[in-house]
Design an enzyme around this catalytic site. Structure first.
Site, mmCIF file in Angstrom:
data_model
loop_
_atom_site.group_PDB
_atom_site.id
_atom_site.type_symbol
_atom_site.label_atom_id
_atom_site.label_comp_id
_atom_site.label_asym_id
_atom_site.label_seq_id
_atom_site.Cartn_x
_atom_site.Cartn_y
_atom_site.Cartn_z
ATOM 1 N N GLU B 120 0.996 -1.217 -0.129
ATOM 2 C CA GLU B 120 -0.101 -0.547 0.102
ATOM 3 C C GLU B 120 1.061 1.097 -0.278
ATOM 4 O OE1 GLU B 120 -3.320 1.962 -0.313
ATOM 5 O OE2 GLU B 120 -2.942 0.115 -0.450
ATOM 6 N N SER B 206 19.359 -8.615 -8.712
ATOM 7 C CA SER B 206 18.081 -8.856 -9.311
ATOM 8 C C SER B 206 18.374 -9.550 -10.282
ATOM 9 C CB SER B 206 18.160 -7.612 -10.293
ATOM 10 O OG SER B 206 17.928 -6.758 -9.304
ATOM 11 N N HIS B 345 3.336 -10.164 -9.325
ATOM 12 C CA HIS B 345 4.614 -10.223 -9.469
ATOM 13 C C HIS B 345 5.032 -9.881 -8.046
ATOM 14 C CE1 HIS B 345 8.231 -11.291 -10.537
ATOM 15 N NE2 HIS B 345 9.079 -10.115 -10.512
ATOM 16 N N SER B 346 4.853 -8.368 -8.486
ATOM 17 C CA SER B 346 5.525 -6.742 -7.971
ATOM 18 C C SER B 346 4.325 -5.464 -7.494
ATOM 19 C CB SER B 346 6.245 -6.911 -8.577
ATOM 20 O OG SER B 346 6.401 -5.761 -9.740
HETATM 21 C C1 LIG Z 1 18.610 -12.575 -16.023
HETATM 22 C C2 LIG Z 1 17.368 -11.766 -16.198
HETATM 23 N N1 LIG Z 1 16.391 -12.151 -16.281
HETATM 24 C C3 LIG Z 1 14.906 -11.247 -16.749
HETATM 25 C C4 LIG Z 1 14.186 -10.808 -15.495
HETATM 26 C C5 LIG Z 1 13.023 -10.696 -15.054
HETATM 27 N N2 LIG Z 1 12.260 -11.336 -13.762
HETATM 28 C C6 LIG Z 1 12.233 -10.693 -13.126
HETATM 29 S S1 LIG Z 1 11.523 -11.735 -12.020
HETATM 30 C C7 LIG Z 1 11.276 -12.883 -13.020
HETATM 31 C C8 LIG Z 1 9.821 -13.744 -13.199
HETATM 32 C C9 LIG Z 1 10.821 -14.832 -12.457
HETATM 33 O O1 LIG Z 1 10.007 -15.647 -11.619
HETATM 34 P P1 LIG Z 1 10.715 -17.157 -10.572
HETATM 35 O O2 LIG Z 1 12.234 -17.965 -10.696
HETATM 36 O O3 LIG Z 1 9.238 -17.867 -10.789
HETATM 37 O O4 LIG Z 1 10.525 -16.317 -9.523
HETATM 38 P P2 LIG Z 1 8.326 -15.638 -8.486
HETATM 39 O O5 LIG Z 1 8.961 -14.393 -9.451
HETATM 40 O O6 LIG Z 1 7.758 -16.754 -9.481
HETATM 41 O O7 LIG Z 1 8.655 -15.634 -7.516
HETATM 42 C C10 LIG Z 1 11.847 -12.166 -14.804
HETATM 43 C C11 LIG Z 1 11.878 -12.350 -15.720
HETATM 44 C C12 LIG Z 1 15.273 -10.706 -14.545
HETATM 45 N N3 LIG Z 1 15.696 -10.461 -13.161
HETATM 46 N N4 LIG Z 1 17.033 -11.910 -14.896
#
Ligand SMILES: Cc1ncc(C[n+]2csc(CCOP(=O)(O)OP(=O)(O)O)c2C)c(N)n1
Ligand SMILES: [Mg+2]
Lengths: 399, 464
Positions: B120, B206, B345-346
């Protein structure tokens, strides 16, 4: 939440419970311009001369094909919509065009591929597994066998797992294959790039110079929606593999009139955005807006006249236009967001020094990111702002 | 392969073994390799293949490609059912005290309450970004509860419960989230990228999956350091725990990590949170095999799949994995913890653009690690609605207190922008500090330095 009790516990607990967010006088993560600032003001995208605020202005662009200039309607379009419109045109006119990457199917995290999977089918527009090396390697394979893949890397910061595929494969494929005539032209790797003010280490990088070091790859960075559309279509048509870096802070912020009809823009020409007599300012992408503001103030304050050049194609680049300009002005400043060390500015400055030495009235300046990483709380001090560009103009003007 | 040929190969191997290194560990594994190479000589009439790449494969005359099928999916380990009742009545009694259960419950609740408040707060523009763990609190808290303080942790970003369980304080969380001068990451990272040397958790990065091979290397380091160290008897030896999402497991780094961890016998527990999504990409598009667990088997790694909504199962599996990881000189173990990403997701994501709201609502209703443990505690008579209300309001107050305090604090001194790139700042960077200082001084109206500790002075070199 009221101003009176913004910091108190009770009020904080109200905001957590409330469904409607009310604006409170707390410190926001993106701080406003200082009260007395004259130079470091936010870019006003609705009046900047970098964008075509009217139909008439964009249709006067001599780089557009005559048919577009004469007949095309235009629409106010932001940068992600312009990318979308280019992709839509490519997909609908050439069956060989494919579009894929992480989260591309639902429209992409920056909305560039919105509705394309629905309209062109999941065989041609699809999500990939989360693996950049696979995405780029797959694209190279598709291109090598006659398709025109447009691969999306979600952020330029995440392209490095694909570095090997780009540097050792895409860039070298034609050279390696020699007389066999095999190459991966037709491949475009798109990626959002650049600072957003709070992206920190891994959502604000500008890694273009890592790729401009590699002969065989074309590196393109558009500054605006109309440029993005024409350059992206040219990239897809190009016989060479292209890295197409889209300044993500401009996706929504930069809005201008864009011709509805398709068109390409040259991949071997820098663009002179403003002519001038005394100082050449060379940049690309987002900092052009800051350059423009700095030039406006400097011209008033110092009585100088500046020429502003957008490289657009960062490598191979239009050396001729830059050298001609500096030969005329005798002073040059290169501006980019990425780190100054071994950046694009170093290449441009060295080329100017080699090609226009006798005309130089002052050392070539570089106004760039410092030689550090993009720490979140420090982004606005790290990337070139209007003040640093303005001050650099002052310096060369009075050298 | 003929005996003579394999003999030649043996010679090659032996000579490398002798040359390679004098470290005992390396010698041991080289001699294992040596034995394996010796065993590849094919006995006449054998019913098995003795190829160097598959030393014990039966010959067959049926032309049969092995595939996967839905019924051969690896089972999911659980202790409690959705109503918090122990499923196997014949199992050994749970080794969980009421105090432990209460502590884990409050840890999960704290994460959940902090998540709601910070989500929030992001919507109000008070921080740029946030990520919640909704639905996955049990995986983080349950696994962390089975680790020792000396164990080393690599996380992805949805493991706030690991930090909470290991003792990251609300002030620590808030300082990082508000990027203030008390943030140990020096206000450089995006929100939720926590880290702590004290708690042996490496700072979150990240780029996905990069931490997984690092975890293997760190585990190898711990193994080398702990072996033969009198301060580290067997029960004090350390492991590495490494968390990642099922999406991240598609990266090359994941595959390289599992393979190198297996070949170097690293005491590392790989903990995959399979929550069904990687941003908008569902597992249906992420992979075609039997989840992430099946890959562990492929790399020769002992693997278990657990119900991530069952904190007891997660904790027990992690505790067992920890023992296994240290046994016989060390080895990796893979845990795939199943859950559902209840949240977006965020804060940058709106998940209703790619999944139906009813799907989420169904999941929320069906199961959740917090309510499951709550039901177990209520069944035992150690928890009730009054206690729940009291705990919730107390935690809320504590979170909001830390929030209010952290939000007011200044950012670190500006010099922190340039520091820690190298151990010592370079002459080039020092020159850039001076250039920046010069600009800030000459254009005072153009910059607001009030937020930064020491203002302009914060660029000066100070003993730290
Ligand atoms: C190398 C890389 N590629 C793309 C991203 C962008 N990104 C951030 S989180 C995410 C999804 C990750 O999914 P998962 O590993 O299943 O974790 P969850 O968010 O479901 O906890 C992506 C594509 C990134 N952070 N790093
Ligand atoms: Mg996931």
């Amino acid at each position: 939440m009221t101003a009176r009790c913004s910091r108190s516990l009770q009020c904080l607990s109200i905001f957590a419970r409330s469904t409607k967010s009310k604006v409170a006088p707390h410190r926001t993560y993106s701080s406003a311009a200082p009260a007395n600032a004259r130079l470091n003001l936010p870019v006003d995208f609705s009046s900047t001369p970098i964008l075509h605020q009217s139909s008439k202005s964009i249709l006067a662009n001599p780089e557009l094909p005559e048919s577009v200039r004469k007949n095309s309607k235009t629409t106010r379009t932001n940068l992600f919509q312009a990318v979308n419109s280019a992709l839509r045109h490519a997909l609908s006119t050439d069956d060989r065009v494919l579009l894929f990457g992480e989260d591309v199917a639902f429209g992409g995290v920056f909305r560039c591929s919105m509705n394309l999977s629905t309209d062109f089918g999941s065989e041609r527009v699809f999500n990939t597994p989360l693996c950049e090396q696979a995405i780029v390697g797959f694209a190279i394979g598709c291109a090598a066998e006659g398709m025109k893949p447009v691969a999306e890397i979600q952020f330029a910061d995440y392209v490095y797992p694909a570095f090997d595929q780009l540097v050792n494969e895409a860039a070298k494929m034609r050279y390696r294959a020699g007389g066999t005539g095999m190459d991966c032209g037709g491949m475009v790797v798109r990626m959002p790039t650049g600072s957003v003010g709070h992206g920190a280490l891994y959502h604000s990088q500008s890694p273009e110079s890592l790729f401009t070091h590699i002969p065989g790859l074309r590196v393109i960075i558009p500054r605006s929606p109309s440029q993005a559309k024409g350059l992206l279509l040219a990239a897809i048509a190009s016989p060479d593999p292209v890295i197409f870096m889209e300044p993500k802070v401009l996706y929504r912020a930069a809005v201008e009139q864009v011709p509805n009809d398709p068109y390409t823009l040259p991949l071997d020409k820098a663009d002179i955005l403003k002519t001038g007599q005394d100082i050449t300012v060379i940049s690309y992408g987002t900092p052009l807006y800051h350059c423009s503001n700095a030039i406006e103030a400097a011209e008033k304050d110092f009585g100088v006249s500046c020429e502003l050049i957008d490289l657009r194609t960062i490598y191979p680049w239009d050396r001729k236009t830059v050298l001609e300009s500096v030969s005329k002005t005798g002073r040059a400043i290169v501006v980019h967001e990425s780190m100054v060390n071994a950046g694009v500015g170093a290449e441009v400055a060295a080329t100017i020094q080699e090609g226009a030495f006798l005309r130089l009235e002052a050392p070539v300046q570089r106004v760039c990111g410092w030689s550090t990483h993009m720490g979140m709380a420090y982004e606005k001090f790290n990337i070139p702002d209007v003040v640093r560009i303005y001050d650099s103009i002052r310096k060369v003007a009075h050298y | 392969m003929s005996a003579r040929l394999s003999g030649t190969l043996n010679c090659v191997r032996r000579s490398t073994a002798v040359r390679s290194t004098s470290s005992t560990t390396a010698l041991r594994s080289n001699s294992q390799t040596w034995r394996r190479w010796q065993s590849i000589s094919q006995r006449p009439g054998s019913d098995r293949v003795h190829f160097p790449g598959a030393v014990n494969s039966r010959f067959t005359t049926s032309l049969n490609f092995q595939g996967t099928s839905a019924d051969s999916a690896m089972p999911t380990y659980r202790i409690l059912d959705q109503d918090g009742i122990v499923v196997d009545r014949n199992r050994a009694p749970l080794d969980v005290t009421d105090d432990q259960a209460l502590r884990w419950y409050k840890d999960m609740l704290t994460v959940s309450i902090m998540d709601n408040i910070m989500f929030e707060a992001q919507r109000q523009g008070r921080l740029s970004f946030y990520m919640v763990s909704a639905g996955e609190e049990g995986i983080a808290v349950g696994s962390a509860a089975a680790l020792l303080p000396d164990d080393v942790i690599f996380a992805q970003y949805r493991e706030t419960g690991v930090f909470q369980t290991r003792g990251f304080t609300l002030d620590d969380f808030m300082s990082q989230l508000f990027a203030n001068k008390h943030d140990s990451g020096r206000a450089r990272n995006m929100p939720v990228h926590y880290g702590s040397r004290k708690l042996n958790i490496h700072t979150i990065s990240s780029p996905l999956a990069t931490q997984i091979p690092q975890a293997a290397g760190a585990a190898y380091a711990l193994k080398m350091q702990d072996a033969g160290n009198p301060d580290r008897p067997l029960d004090k030896r350390r492991v590495v725990a490494c968390y990642f999402g099922e999406g991240a497991a598609s990266e090359g780094d994941f595959h390289g990590a599992l393979n190198i961890a297996a070949t170097r016998s690293c005491p590392v527990i790989f903990i995959c949170r399979n929550n069904g999504y990687a941003i908008s990409t569902s597992t249906l598009e992420q992979y075609r095999g039997d989840g992430i667990a099946s890959r562990g088997i492929g790399y020769g790694i002992d693997t278990i799949r657990v119900d991530g909504n069952d904190i007891f199962a997660v904790r027990e599996a992690t505790a067992r994995a920890r023992e296994m990881a240290l046994r016989d000189g060390g080895k990796p173990v893979l845990i795939e913890a199943m859950s559902y990403r209840v949240s977006h997701h965020s804060t940058s994501d709106d998940s209703y653009a790619y999944r139906a709201k009813v799907e989420v609502e169904d999941w929320k209703r069906r199961d959740n690690p917090i309510t499951r443990l709550r039901k177990w505690m209520e069944n035992k008579g150690v928890w009730d609605e009054a206690k729940e209300q009291e705990a919730r309001s107390r935690i809320r107050k504590e979170v909001l207190g830390a929030f209010a305090k952290a939000e007011k604090e200044k950012r670190p001194p500006l010099r922190a922008m340039f520091e820690d790139v190298y151990a010592e700042m370079t002459e080039e960077a020092e020159g850039q500090v001076q250039q920046l200082k010069d600009v800030l001084k000459r254009y005072p109206n153009e910059y607001d330095l009030g937020d930064y500790d020491g203002g302009l002075d914060g660029l000066e070199k100070k003993p730290r």
